[in-house]
Design an enzyme around this catalytic site. Structure first.
Site, PDB file in Angstrom:
ATOM      1  N   ARG A 274       0.838  -1.207   0.000  1.00 14.41           N
ATOM      2  CA  ARG A 274       0.000   0.000   0.000  1.00 14.41           C
ATOM      3  C   ARG A 274       0.871   1.256   0.000  1.00 14.41           C
ATOM      4  O   ARG A 274       0.639   2.192  -0.781  1.00 14.41           O
ATOM      5  CB  ARG A 274      -0.921  -0.024   1.220  1.00 14.41           C
ATOM      6  CG  ARG A 274      -1.800   1.210   1.426  1.00 14.41           C
ATOM      7  CD  ARG A 274      -2.777   0.914   2.555  1.00 14.41           C
ATOM      8  NE  ARG A 274      -3.467   2.086   3.066  1.00 14.41           N
ATOM      9  CZ  ARG A 274      -4.595   2.571   2.555  1.00 14.41           C
ATOM     10  NH1 ARG A 274      -5.130   2.022   1.488  1.00 14.41           N
ATOM     11  NH2 ARG A 274      -5.187   3.611   3.115  1.00 14.41           N
ATOM     12  N   TYR A 306       2.103   8.570   3.917  1.00 13.69           N
ATOM     13  CA  TYR A 306       2.308   7.425   3.031  1.00 13.69           C
ATOM     14  C   TYR A 306       3.200   7.764   1.844  1.00 13.69           C
ATOM     15  O   TYR A 306       3.643   6.865   1.139  1.00 13.69           O
ATOM     16  CB  TYR A 306       0.962   6.940   2.498  1.00 13.69           C
ATOM     17  CG  TYR A 306       0.216   6.025   3.436  1.00 13.69           C
ATOM     18  CD1 TYR A 306       0.158   4.662   3.198  1.00 13.69           C
ATOM     19  CD2 TYR A 306      -0.427   6.528   4.559  1.00 13.69           C
ATOM     20  CE1 TYR A 306      -0.521   3.818   4.051  1.00 13.69           C
ATOM     21  CE2 TYR A 306      -1.109   5.683   5.417  1.00 13.69           C
ATOM     22  CZ  TYR A 306      -1.161   4.324   5.163  1.00 13.69           C
ATOM     23  OH  TYR A 306      -1.832   3.497   6.009  1.00 13.69           O
TER      24      TYR A 306
END
Length: 328
Positions: A274, A306
């Protein structure tokens, strides 16, 4: 779920209400079993530290702060924030109902979450992993699907065949922290709000080979039936083969076995797919709003955590600041 405990009534109840009774009543008022379990950890240990029989009204703000500091002062930032939030919610709930209760002192403030330290794997590394002969078709499909959907491992492992839209290359998943649907009058329902994840050609090529005509049941299966002493939900068993759904722990162990270079436990983590996908999309020019749509985050700061562009991507970006060709 904790059993609902009614708080005593009366104008002086706050003076005799014990810490344990207040905690049981609060946990019993929660509807979501996951919330009860998570909140119960922080509140339960705090109650033990303060003393179960101690009157709640006699607990000071400083005692709450000291308990939090002693229990989780050296814990990870996310753990500290979670335990602090659970205790704060519990005490606020008591005060809203007219009981004398302390507050979490300001000096035990919520900490800023640091940038994620999860490694980002390159496209080449991911492609090479999936292309390896010793990696089975089930794992190839899982790794490719995790990367192309940028979904959480628990979400993808929870998908059933009947949830898949092969034409649209998408499926609905039960997202992390999924909200329960409510009826018009507010009664809770068992089903939850689902979210959509999308995949591309790599997953589209592998899925039909993995399923082999299966029409129902979990997409990702173990290679054996559940043991006689193991209780498994009907939704987690394939009606065609009798095999059980692949668990997070099993999938994580498989990935570690495929990627560990320094012994067991040193390999990749499922969550890295991810992270890597979102970073690669960002490097490719995806806007913040598009990254939020893909990751299904609600807060921009979570998406930023992220996104870890590679040194090469930063160098390429910096080249845009150099002089034009006419100066070279």
């Amino acid at each position: 779920m904790a059993e609902l405990v009614a708080l005593p009534t009366g104008g002086t109840a706050g003076k005799t209400l014990t810490v344990a009774t207040a905690a049981d009543a609060f946990l019993g008022s929660l509807c979501n079993p996951n919330t009860v379990r998570n909140y119960g950890i922080g509140i339960g240990k705090t109650v033990e530290r303060l003393g179960e029989a101690k009157p709640l009204a006699s607990v000071t703000d400083e005692e709450i702060g000291e308990a939090l500091e002693l229990l989780w002062g050296s814990a990870a930032v996310n753990t500290w924030n979670a335990r602090r939030a659970s205790v704060s919610s519990w005490l606020a709930w008591c005060r809203e109902r007219g009981y004398d209760a302390p507050i979490v002192p300001a000096w035990t403030k919520r900490l800023a979450v640091p940038d994620s330290e999860t490694p980002v794997r390159s496209r080449m590394e991911i492609d090479r992993l999936i292309a390896r002969r010793e990696v089975g078709l089930r794992e190839k499909t899982l790794y490719r699907m995790l990367y192309e959907t940028a979904g959480r491992a628990e979400e993808i492992l929870g998908v059933n065949v009947e949830n898949l839209d092969f034409v649209g290359r998408r499926c609905r998943v039960k997202a992390k922290g999924a909200r329960a649907k409510t009826r018009r009058r507010g009664q809770a329902r068992e089903d939850v709000v689902l979210e959509t994840v999308y995949w591309d050609a790599g997953t589209a090529r592998l899925l039909p080979r993995l399923l082999k005509g299966r029409a129902r049941g979990p997409v990702f299966l173990t290679h054996r039936r559940p043991g006689p002493g193991k209780v498994v939900s009907a939704r987690d068993v394939c009606p065609h083969t009798g095999f059980a759904r692949l668990s997070y722990g099993q999938a994580r162990a498989l990935l570690d076995a495929h990627t560990a270079l320094g012994g067991p436990g040193t390999g990749w983590d499922l969550h890295e797919m991810r992270h890597s996908a979102l970073t690669h999309l960002g490097e490719g020019g995806a806007s913040l709003l598009m990254l939020m749509a893909k990751s299904r985050h609600k807060k921009t700061e979570n998406v930023r955590r992220y996104f870890h562009p590679s040194p090469e991507a930063i160098a390429e970006l910096t080249s845009l600041l150099g002089p034009g060709d006419r100066f070279r």
